[in-house]
Design an enzyme around this catalytic site. Sequence first.
Site, PDB file in Angstrom:
ATOM      1  N   THR A  54      90.906  28.893  80.225  1.00 54.78           N
ATOM      2  CA  THR A  54      90.749  27.981  79.092  1.00 54.78           C
ATOM      3  C   THR A  54      90.559  26.573  79.639  1.00 54.78           C
ATOM      4  OG1 THR A  54      93.153  27.823  78.894  1.00 54.78           O
ATOM      5  CG2 THR A  54      92.035  29.372  77.424  1.00 54.78           C
ATOM      6  N   LEU A  74      96.054  22.691  85.836  1.00 53.08           N
ATOM      7  CA  LEU A  74      96.546  23.341  87.046  1.00 53.08           C
ATOM      8  C   LEU A  74      95.944  22.709  88.296  1.00 53.08           C
ATOM      9  CD1 LEU A  74      97.418  25.586  84.894  1.00 53.08           C
ATOM     10  CD2 LEU A  74      97.477  27.076  86.880  1.00 53.08           C
ATOM     11  N   VAL A  90      91.371  23.154  79.001  1.00 52.33           N
ATOM     12  CA  VAL A  90      92.393  22.151  79.332  1.00 52.33           C
ATOM     13  C   VAL A  90      93.322  22.662  80.429  1.00 52.33           C
ATOM     14  CG1 VAL A  90      94.281  20.731  78.444  1.00 52.33           C
ATOM     15  CG2 VAL A  90      92.257  21.118  77.037  1.00 52.33           C
ATOM     16  N   CYS A  91      93.707  23.925  80.336  1.00 51.06           N
ATOM     17  CA  CYS A  91      94.606  24.514  81.340  1.00 51.06           C
ATOM     18  C   CYS A  91      93.991  24.463  82.732  1.00 51.06           C
ATOM     19  CB  CYS A  91      94.921  25.960  80.986  1.00 51.06           C
ATOM     20  SG  CYS A  91      95.719  26.151  79.393  1.00 51.06           S
ATOM     21  N   THR A  92      92.701  24.727  82.817  1.00 53.11           N
ATOM     22  CA  THR A  92      92.020  24.714  84.110  1.00 53.11           C
ATOM     23  C   THR A  92      92.086  23.327  84.743  1.00 53.11           C
ATOM     24  OG1 THR A  92      90.547  26.508  83.420  1.00 53.11           O
ATOM     25  CG2 THR A  92      89.801  25.131  85.253  1.00 53.11           C
TER      26      THR A  92
END
Length: 219
Positions: free
Chosen positions: A43, A50, A45-47
Site C-alpha cells: 500500500t 517503512l 503510504v506504508c511503503t
Amino acid sequence: MPGLTIGDTVPNLEAESTRGKIKLHEFVGDGWTILFSHPADFTPVCTTELGKMAAYAEEFKKRGVKLVGLSCDDVASHLEWLKDIEAYTPGCKVEYPILADPKRELIKELNMVDPDEKDPEGNPIPSRALHIIGPDKKIKLSFLYPASTGRNMDEVLRAVDSLQKAARHKVATPANWKAGDPVAISPSVSDEEAKKMFPQGFETADLPSKKGYLRFTKV
C-alpha cells in the site's frame, strides 16, 4: 480487552516475522523499542513509511532504540514487499523485523485496529499506530493516525529524545522542543533540589503569578 494506552504493559506476544519468531518482551530486553503497525502490505503510504523508518534506523540505534513493524499479511508477502520498499527508498535496508498477523489477532491485543477501515473481505485492518515501549515493557507514548495519514519520523525521533530526557532527569520538554533546547524542571523539584541536581544552573521565567514554576535548564 480494553485498548492499550500509556502506562500499560505490552503483552508478551509471540509471532512470526521477517527475521524469524519473536517474543516481544525478549525483543525489548532492557532497552527501548518502537512498535509500529501498517494497514497492509503493498500500500502506498506504508511503503513510504517503512522506507523512512529504515532510513532513520541508525539514529534510533544511537539512542538504544529497536524497531519492529507489524502488518496483517503473512511473512512471504512481507518479504516480497520489502523489495518494493527498498527500491522506492534508495540506500535504505530494512533490517528490523516485520511481524505477521494474518489472523488479525495481534492488532486487537495491541489496540491497533482502525474502526473505519476494512479490507476487501470485510476484515479489520490495522490503524497507523505506533507505541514507544520503555525498558520496563510499558508504553511510554502512542501515536495513532488514520490509514490515510503518514507519520513524520522527525517527530518520532523528537519524542524518543524527550522521553529519554525525562527518564534520566526530573524534567519535561516544552512545546516545539528539539534536542539541544532547554528543558523544564519538574514542579516536584524544589529550588534547593534543583541547584544540586542542575549545577549548571537554571532560569526562572518572570510570570504575573510570581509562582516561579516555569524553570528551564540544559541537560
